[in-house]
Scaffold this active site. Sequence first.
Site, PDB file in Angstrom:
ATOM      1  N   ALA A 150       0.855  -1.186   0.000  1.00 51.83           N
ATOM      2  CA  ALA A 150       0.000   0.000   0.000  1.00 51.83           C
ATOM      3  C   ALA A 150       0.894   1.241   0.000  1.00 51.83           C
ATOM      4  O   ALA A 150       2.110   1.147   0.134  1.00 51.83           O
ATOM      5  CB  ALA A 150      -0.893  -0.014   1.235  1.00 51.83           C
ATOM      6  N   TRP A 151       0.251   2.408  -0.103  1.00 53.91           N
ATOM      7  CA  TRP A 151       1.025   3.637  -0.238  1.00 53.91           C
ATOM      8  C   TRP A 151       1.327   4.319   1.089  1.00 53.91           C
ATOM      9  O   TRP A 151       2.031   5.323   1.123  1.00 53.91           O
ATOM     10  CB  TRP A 151       0.320   4.636  -1.155  1.00 53.91           C
ATOM     11  CG  TRP A 151      -1.168   4.753  -0.959  1.00 53.91           C
ATOM     12  CD1 TRP A 151      -2.134   4.222  -1.756  1.00 53.91           C
ATOM     13  CD2 TRP A 151      -1.863   5.425   0.098  1.00 53.91           C
ATOM     14  NE1 TRP A 151      -3.387   4.515  -1.259  1.00 53.91           N
ATOM     15  CE2 TRP A 151      -3.243   5.257  -0.124  1.00 53.91           C
ATOM     16  CE3 TRP A 151      -1.458   6.156   1.228  1.00 53.91           C
ATOM     17  CZ2 TRP A 151      -4.223   5.785   0.734  1.00 53.91           C
ATOM     18  CZ3 TRP A 151      -2.422   6.680   2.076  1.00 53.91           C
ATOM     19  CH2 TRP A 151      -3.786   6.494   1.825  1.00 53.91           C
ATOM     20  N   ASN A 152       0.784   3.797   2.193  1.00 52.61           N
ATOM     21  CA  ASN A 152       0.915   4.573   3.430  1.00 52.61           C
ATOM     22  C   ASN A 152       2.265   4.390   4.124  1.00 52.61           C
ATOM     23  O   ASN A 152       2.791   5.333   4.710  1.00 52.61           O
ATOM     24  CB  ASN A 152      -0.253   4.282   4.377  1.00 52.61           C
ATOM     25  CG  ASN A 152      -0.388   2.821   4.734  1.00 52.61           C
ATOM     26  OD1 ASN A 152       0.068   1.942   3.994  1.00 52.61           O
ATOM     27  ND2 ASN A 152      -1.009   2.546   5.847  1.00 52.61           N
ATOM     28  N   GLU A 249      -2.969  -8.144   5.106  1.00 55.07           N
ATOM     29  CA  GLU A 249      -2.978  -7.073   6.111  1.00 55.07           C
ATOM     30  C   GLU A 249      -3.929  -6.003   5.597  1.00 55.07           C
ATOM     31  O   GLU A 249      -3.561  -5.189   4.736  1.00 55.07           O
ATOM     32  CB  GLU A 249      -1.575  -6.479   6.271  1.00 55.07           C
ATOM     33  CG  GLU A 249      -0.572  -7.390   6.938  1.00 55.07           C
ATOM     34  CD  GLU A 249      -0.954  -7.745   8.358  1.00 55.07           C
ATOM     35  OE1 GLU A 249      -1.835  -7.089   8.941  1.00 55.07           O
ATOM     36  OE2 GLU A 249      -0.375  -8.706   8.887  1.00 55.07           O
ATOM     37  N   CYS A 283      -3.485   1.855   8.920  1.00 50.43           N
ATOM     38  CA  CYS A 283      -4.565   0.874   8.973  1.00 50.43           C
ATOM     39  C   CYS A 283      -5.012   0.560  10.395  1.00 50.43           C
ATOM     40  O   CYS A 283      -6.177   0.302  10.633  1.00 50.43           O
ATOM     41  CB  CYS A 283      -4.147  -0.400   8.255  1.00 50.43           C
ATOM     42  SG  CYS A 283      -2.582  -1.046   8.829  1.00 50.43           S
ATOM     43  N   LYS A 447     -11.240 -11.290  11.636  1.00 51.83           N
ATOM     44  CA  LYS A 447     -12.430 -10.979  10.830  1.00 51.83           C
ATOM     45  C   LYS A 447     -12.001 -10.460   9.452  1.00 51.83           C
ATOM     46  O   LYS A 447     -11.058 -10.987   8.860  1.00 51.83           O
ATOM     47  CB  LYS A 447     -13.337 -10.022  11.608  1.00 51.83           C
ATOM     48  CG  LYS A 447     -13.944 -10.705  12.854  1.00 51.83           C
ATOM     49  CD  LYS A 447     -14.393  -9.768  13.937  1.00 51.83           C
ATOM     50  CE  LYS A 447     -15.675  -9.029  13.678  1.00 51.83           C
ATOM     51  NZ  LYS A 447     -16.064  -8.167  14.822  1.00 51.83           N
ATOM     52  N   GLU A 454       2.220 -10.474  10.419  1.00 49.12           N
ATOM     53  CA  GLU A 454       3.565 -10.000  10.092  1.00 49.12           C
ATOM     54  C   GLU A 454       4.289  -9.783  11.420  1.00 49.12           C
ATOM     55  O   GLU A 454       3.689  -9.671  12.478  1.00 49.12           O
ATOM     56  CB  GLU A 454       3.497  -8.707   9.288  1.00 49.12           C
ATOM     57  CG  GLU A 454       2.777  -8.952   7.963  1.00 49.12           C
ATOM     58  CD  GLU A 454       3.015  -7.889   6.902  1.00 49.12           C
ATOM     59  OE1 GLU A 454       2.690  -6.728   7.153  1.00 49.12           O
ATOM     60  OE2 GLU A 454       3.533  -8.249   5.821  1.00 49.12           O
TER      61      GLU A 454
HETATM   62  P1  NDP Z   1      -5.703  -0.823  -2.400  1.00 49.21           P
HETATM   63  O1  NDP Z   1      -6.083  -1.808  -1.382  1.00 49.21           O
HETATM   64  O2  NDP Z   1      -6.613  -0.601  -3.540  1.00 49.21           O
HETATM   65  O3  NDP Z   1      -4.278  -1.243  -3.010  1.00 49.21           O
HETATM   66  C1  NDP Z   1      -3.267  -1.926  -2.279  1.00 49.21           C
HETATM   67  C2  NDP Z   1      -2.271  -2.538  -3.258  1.00 49.21           C
HETATM   68  O4  NDP Z   1      -2.898  -3.576  -4.020  1.00 49.21           O
HETATM   69  C3  NDP Z   1      -1.744  -1.551  -4.285  1.00 49.21           C
HETATM   70  O5  NDP Z   1      -0.394  -1.867  -4.595  1.00 49.21           O
HETATM   71  C4  NDP Z   1      -2.652  -1.803  -5.464  1.00 49.21           C
HETATM   72  O6  NDP Z   1      -2.096  -1.359  -6.648  1.00 49.21           O
HETATM   73  C5  NDP Z   1      -2.780  -3.310  -5.403  1.00 49.21           C
HETATM   74  N1  NDP Z   1      -3.960  -3.838  -6.062  1.00 49.21           N
HETATM   75  C6  NDP Z   1      -5.167  -3.243  -6.230  1.00 49.21           C
HETATM   76  N2  NDP Z   1      -6.025  -4.088  -6.834  1.00 49.21           N
HETATM   77  C7  NDP Z   1      -5.370  -5.252  -7.045  1.00 49.21           C
HETATM   78  C8  NDP Z   1      -5.713  -6.517  -7.610  1.00 49.21           C
HETATM   79  N3  NDP Z   1      -6.939  -6.754  -8.091  1.00 49.21           N
HETATM   80  N4  NDP Z   1      -4.785  -7.489  -7.659  1.00 49.21           N
HETATM   81  C9  NDP Z   1      -3.550  -7.276  -7.157  1.00 49.21           C
HETATM   82  N5  NDP Z   1      -3.142  -6.106  -6.625  1.00 49.21           N
HETATM   83  C10 NDP Z   1      -4.041  -5.102  -6.554  1.00 49.21           C
HETATM   84  O7  NDP Z   1      -5.403   0.523  -1.698  1.00 49.21           O
HETATM   85  P2  NDP Z   1      -5.344   1.965  -2.368  1.00 49.21           P
HETATM   86  O8  NDP Z   1      -3.938   2.323  -2.386  1.00 49.21           O
HETATM   87  O9  NDP Z   1      -6.094   2.066  -3.654  1.00 49.21           O
HETATM   88  O10 NDP Z   1      -6.171   2.793  -1.299  1.00 49.21           O
HETATM   89  C11 NDP Z   1      -7.604   2.728  -1.257  1.00 49.21           C
HETATM   90  C12 NDP Z   1      -8.085   2.736   0.159  1.00 49.21           C
HETATM   91  O11 NDP Z   1      -7.625   1.579   0.831  1.00 49.21           O
HETATM   92  C13 NDP Z   1      -7.568   3.876   1.004  1.00 49.21           C
HETATM   93  O12 NDP Z   1      -8.342   4.995   0.878  1.00 49.21           O
HETATM   94  C14 NDP Z   1      -7.626   3.304   2.384  1.00 49.21           C
HETATM   95  O13 NDP Z   1      -8.889   3.476   2.945  1.00 49.21           O
HETATM   96  C15 NDP Z   1      -7.389   1.851   2.164  1.00 49.21           C
HETATM   97  N6  NDP Z   1      -6.010   1.451   2.465  1.00 49.21           N
HETATM   98  C16 NDP Z   1      -5.819   0.667   3.536  1.00 49.21           C
HETATM   99  C17 NDP Z   1      -4.559   0.297   3.877  1.00 49.21           C
HETATM  100  C18 NDP Z   1      -4.343  -0.541   5.050  1.00 49.21           C
HETATM  101  O14 NDP Z   1      -3.224  -0.854   5.390  1.00 49.21           O
HETATM  102  N7  NDP Z   1      -5.381  -0.917   5.723  1.00 49.21           N
HETATM  103  C19 NDP Z   1      -3.391   0.730   3.147  1.00 49.21           C
HETATM  104  C20 NDP Z   1      -3.696   1.555   2.002  1.00 49.21           C
HETATM  105  C21 NDP Z   1      -4.968   1.870   1.697  1.00 49.21           C
HETATM  106  P3  NDP Z   1      -2.203   0.192  -7.043  1.00 49.21           P
HETATM  107  O15 NDP Z   1      -2.375   1.002  -5.824  1.00 49.21           O
HETATM  108  O16 NDP Z   1      -0.904   0.451  -7.710  1.00 49.21           O
HETATM  109  O17 NDP Z   1      -3.409   0.256  -7.900  1.00 49.21           O
END
Ligand code: NDP
Length: 480
Positions: A150-152, A249, A283, A447, A454
Amino acid sequence: MIAQPKASHFVNGDWMEDSAGALIEVINPATGDVIARLHEATPAVLDAALASAQAAQSDWAARKPVERGRILRRAADMIRDQGESLARLETLDTGKPLQETLVADWPSGADALEYFGGLVPTVTGETIPLGGDFAYTLREPLGVCVGIGAWNYPSQIACWKSAPALAMGNAMVFKPSEITPLGALQLAEIFIEAGLPAGLFNVVQGRAAVGARLVTDPRVAKVSLTGSVPTGRKVYAAAADGVRHVTMELGGKSPLIIFEDADMESAVGAAMMANFYSAGQICSNGTRVFVQKGIKAAFLERLAARTQKIVLGDPMKMETQMGPLVSAAQVDKVMGYVNGAVAQGARLICGGAQTGMFVEPTVFADVTDTMLLAQEEVFGPVMAVLDFDTEEEVVSRSNSTDFGLAAGVFTADLSRAHRVIGALQAGTCWINTYNLTPVEMPFGGVKMSGVGRENGKAALDYYSQIKSVYVGMGPVDAPY
Ligand code: NDP
């Protein structure tokens, strides 16, 4: 400032480019400037990454664990030596303030490499006496693992996934979020300089379709994802088709419960840490702050006073405590929740405004369980304060969610603290503190918040599998 890496991908020990892949513009959220231009991985790049991982893995697995560990510990030292420049890059990529990225992001990644490097030589199987015969077990690596980030916490996530994977003798192909693709490339280069053989840690860039392609490749034995629940469901389902191992996660809507006897300043400080660190983009954040009614007014007063002092601004300045959100899309999403909370009748205590990519640290009181703000993951600096009367009531309301990542309780009554934690449905819990995630402690959710763990000794179990060996010591007694 430009932060253009030598190429988009790192494959088989070297930089790799294929300009046929779709363009990814990397934006510094604090300025809006494009700091790098990368290309998505084409099928040829993915094939090269997976093939090199597969080719390198068995020799790596055959090495003594202490040798593998030494390389990971060397990488940890290099990360610490380059701490400042790595933190600056992380701040450019994510917008998080330097005062955080200097102490939290890469440093916790280095801890993971040091920890798993030291731990892996202690991993042993067991012997099982069976009369004259006996059995023994071996812990073997899974093979080629895919990490999707994820990007965070992009660099921390790359380290948290690669450290246990590599320590156990696996290879990894890692796809960062396309929003924050830079740190993982640095890690790949550091690994090579630390002596990791080529092919064991590859970084490929791309959006969801690239991740999806990796998850279903027949060469892949395991997928570890950090991301949202909707993405987790898709990736888990895709991995299931090949009966692959997974670690998920995912998101949360974690309760932080504050009883009347809690130390007020600590509880207020923890609630702020649980909602405003990394501009709330974490998260495990305690985004449902349940405050017992008797202290509600005093709590809100201290909270507002301290929250209004948070310094927002240029994340590169050391005095800045909160930077911009990671992307314009995230700002829109977060402001949608802020405006929705006002419309649903929540009481705005402070914050609530947005300037460009910056959202003020925001506190809502009188939030009720049915408001969207209490139900969905916002991923921004928005705290929801709910109130409660009794322990039984707050436990039941805390658990009435599909999420189960984290939970916290503040009280001076230790019996109550342990009783409440025992009743909460959450994988990662804190008593009288919040959001501390040392590498020694397993981290993960129950859940819908996830599968697997991790960190901690537990993480090695999720990057290995047991081989059982029965040893016959006498003649075979066949009934034929
Ligand atoms: P996502 O869950 O959409 O993405 C997480 C990772 O999975 C990224 O590298 C994404 O690629 C990749 N990905 C997305 N779809 C697929 C797929 N079908 N198959 C394989 N890999 C995939 O998070 P986002 O970054 O889009 O954020 C959206 C929302 O998710 C946020 O607003 C936040 O609420 C939540 N989030 C939660 C996190 C957590 O740790 N709980 C962390 C980050 C976000 P790419 O981003 O390059 O499209």
